[in-house]
Design a protein around this motif. Structure first.
Motif, PDB file in Angstrom:
ATOM      1  N   ASP A 156      82.440  77.321  49.932  1.00  0.00           N
ATOM      2  CA  ASP A 156      83.042  78.762  50.024  1.00  0.00           C
ATOM      3  C   ASP A 156      83.257  79.435  48.678  1.00  0.00           C
ATOM      4  OD1 ASP A 156      83.235  78.423  52.810  1.00  0.00           O
ATOM      5  OD2 ASP A 156      85.046  77.177  52.593  1.00  0.00           O
ATOM      6  N   VAL A 157      82.476  78.925  47.545  1.00  0.00           N
ATOM      7  CA  VAL A 157      82.527  79.370  46.352  1.00  0.00           C
ATOM      8  C   VAL A 157      81.456  80.426  46.202  1.00  0.00           C
ATOM      9  CG1 VAL A 157      82.049  78.950  43.769  1.00  0.00           C
ATOM     10  CG2 VAL A 157      83.295  77.358  45.063  1.00  0.00           C
ATOM     11  N   ASP A 158      81.932  81.630  45.654  1.00  0.00           N
ATOM     12  CA  ASP A 158      80.973  82.740  45.256  1.00  0.00           C
ATOM     13  C   ASP A 158      80.940  83.114  43.568  1.00  0.00           C
ATOM     14  OD1 ASP A 158      83.487  83.896  44.912  1.00  0.00           O
ATOM     15  OD2 ASP A 158      82.918  85.847  45.999  1.00  0.00           O
ATOM     16  N   ARG A 159      81.726  82.566  42.769  1.00  0.00           N
ATOM     17  CA  ARG A 159      81.268  82.819  41.553  1.00  0.00           C
ATOM     18  C   ARG A 159      82.063  81.285  40.903  1.00  0.00           C
ATOM     19  NH1 ARG A 159      85.567  87.543  41.853  1.00  0.00           N
ATOM     20  NH2 ARG A 159      86.107  86.360  43.850  1.00  0.00           N
ATOM     21  N   VAL A 160      81.131  81.136  39.613  1.00  0.00           N
ATOM     22  CA  VAL A 160      81.304  79.943  38.754  1.00  0.00           C
ATOM     23  C   VAL A 160      81.369  80.407  37.286  1.00  0.00           C
ATOM     24  CG1 VAL A 160      80.268  77.825  38.025  1.00  0.00           C
ATOM     25  CG2 VAL A 160      80.275  78.607  40.479  1.00  0.00           C
ATOM     26  N   TYR A 161      82.316  79.518  36.740  1.00  0.00           N
ATOM     27  CA  TYR A 161      82.547  79.782  35.289  1.00  0.00           C
ATOM     28  C   TYR A 161      81.882  78.142  34.856  1.00  0.00           C
ATOM     29  CZ  TYR A 161      84.060  78.444  30.556  1.00  0.00           C
ATOM     30  OH  TYR A 161      84.302  77.968  29.203  1.00  0.00           O
ATOM     31  N   LEU A 162      80.888  78.263  34.165  1.00  0.00           N
ATOM     32  CA  LEU A 162      79.627  77.105  33.963  1.00  0.00           C
ATOM     33  C   LEU A 162      80.101  76.575  32.572  1.00  0.00           C
ATOM     34  CD1 LEU A 162      77.757  75.061  35.166  1.00  0.00           C
ATOM     35  CD2 LEU A 162      75.913  76.640  34.402  1.00  0.00           C
ATOM     36  N   PHE A 163      80.402  75.552  32.113  1.00  0.00           N
ATOM     37  CA  PHE A 163      80.667  74.546  31.089  1.00  0.00           C
ATOM     38  C   PHE A 163      79.106  74.071  30.753  1.00  0.00           C
ATOM     39  CE2 PHE A 163      81.078  70.928  28.468  1.00  0.00           C
ATOM     40  CZ  PHE A 163      81.949  71.544  27.486  1.00  0.00           C
ATOM     41  N   PRO A 164      78.687  74.019  29.616  1.00  0.00           N
ATOM     42  CA  PRO A 164      77.190  73.635  29.313  1.00  0.00           C
ATOM     43  C   PRO A 164      76.962  72.201  29.253  1.00  0.00           C
ATOM     44  CG  PRO A 164      78.334  74.266  27.091  1.00  0.00           C
ATOM     45  CD  PRO A 164      79.292  74.595  28.384  1.00  0.00           C
ATOM     46  N   ILE A 165      76.147  71.663  30.004  1.00  0.00           N
ATOM     47  CA  ILE A 165      75.676  70.293  30.028  1.00  0.00           C
ATOM     48  C   ILE A 165      74.121  70.378  30.364  1.00  0.00           C
ATOM     49  CG2 ILE A 165      75.616  68.060  30.978  1.00  0.00           C
ATOM     50  CD1 ILE A 165      78.272  68.759  29.724  1.00  0.00           C
TER      51      ILE A 165
END
Length: 279
Positions: free
Chosen positions: A62-71
């Motif tokens: 149910d997620v439509d947006r993500v803040y992505l930390f870089p790995i």
């Protein structure tokens, strides 16, 4: 729908959570240690680790947006999961190091480019956040010696950079996630002015109400001093950009103000916000 924040207990991630909560959004935060996350009670905190992508499937429901930390090592697998979960929009924490002429030989640039390229190969609405040096870097570099002796020993005291407050990176991230018009943008983010290391130390001293002295040391002395704490290529990268920043101060961009509608926070403001960390 829910916004997922990865790296939610990091310097930037905590502020991203705060920005999204203040905007009235439902936030789900991923952290490796939920019991010690210390996030607000209305934030859904779930266990997860970007180095183990398979564990993210439930977190993406149910997620439509993500803040992505870089790995970088698992970036393609993580991004694939994000896309298959039906996520529409992602804001990626990257680095201005990807803009350097020697990016192909720069460890920081390679770290972040791997993530950027994985995201670019999708149909996601993506925004890259490319901050220059974090003001929080002064914590690991200087806080122990300031607390112990009121002194900073470092090379290139006249090196000037526009250090950025982590809260400003988060504010831009939140706008990119919440507003239209940011898809495909690559935002270079800095503080409002380039100031020397000597001036940074003086401002920290003012913030904590204590005289703090900058003592110039040679690059060789600093290299030996830091060799027990970081890898050789990182040490050399830092020395190179400090040396370059003496002759040519680091860039200053208006991006924070353009995106958020307010000026970027000064280093003096950052030092006041973090005064307790230096006492």
């Amino acid at each position: 729908m829910t916004i997922l924040v990865t790296g939610a207990t990091g310097h930037v991630g905590r502020h991203v959570v705060e920005e999204l909560r203040n905007a009235g959004e439902r936030v789900r935060a991923i952290t490796r240690r939920p019991d010690s996350a210390n996030l607000p009670a209305d934030v859904e905190v779930v266990p997860g680790d970007l180095t183990e992508p398979s564990a993210l499937r439930d977190a993406l429901r149910d997620v439509d947006r993500v803040y992505l930390f870089p790995i970088p090592d698992t970036a393609r697998e993580v991004v694939g999961l994000i896309q298959r979960a039906g996520v529409r929009r992602v804001a990626v924490l990257s680095s201005s190091s990807v803009l350097e002429e020697d990016a192909e030989h720069n460890p920081s640039a390679q770290h972040h480019l791997a993530v950027e390229r994985a995201v670019e190969d999708t149909t996601l609405e993506w925004t890259f956040l490319r901050p220059d040096e974090f003001a929080t870097n002064t914590l690991w570099k200087w806080a122990p010696s300031i607390r112990a002796a009121g002194i900073v020993r470092a090379p290139y005291g006249d090196a000037a950079r526009a250090l950025i407050h982590e809260a400003d990176i988060a504010a831009v991230a939140a706008r990119a996630l919440l507003e239209d018009g940011h898809a495909g943008k690559k935002y270079e983010l800095t503080g409002p002015e380039a100031i020397t290391q000597v001036e940074q130390v003086r401002l920290i001293g003012e913030a904590i109400g204590r005289d703090v002295r900058f003592e110039e040391v040679s690059p060789e002395q600093w290299r030996e001093q830091m060799s027990a704490h970081m890898a050789g290529p990182i040490i050399e990268m830092i020395l190179e950009y400090l040396a370059a920043s003496v002759a040519k101060p680091g860039p200053v961009t208006p991006t924070v103000q353009e995106v958020t509608g307010r000026p970027a926070r000064t280093f003096a403001e950052w030092a006041v916000d973090h005064a307790a960390d230096f006492r």
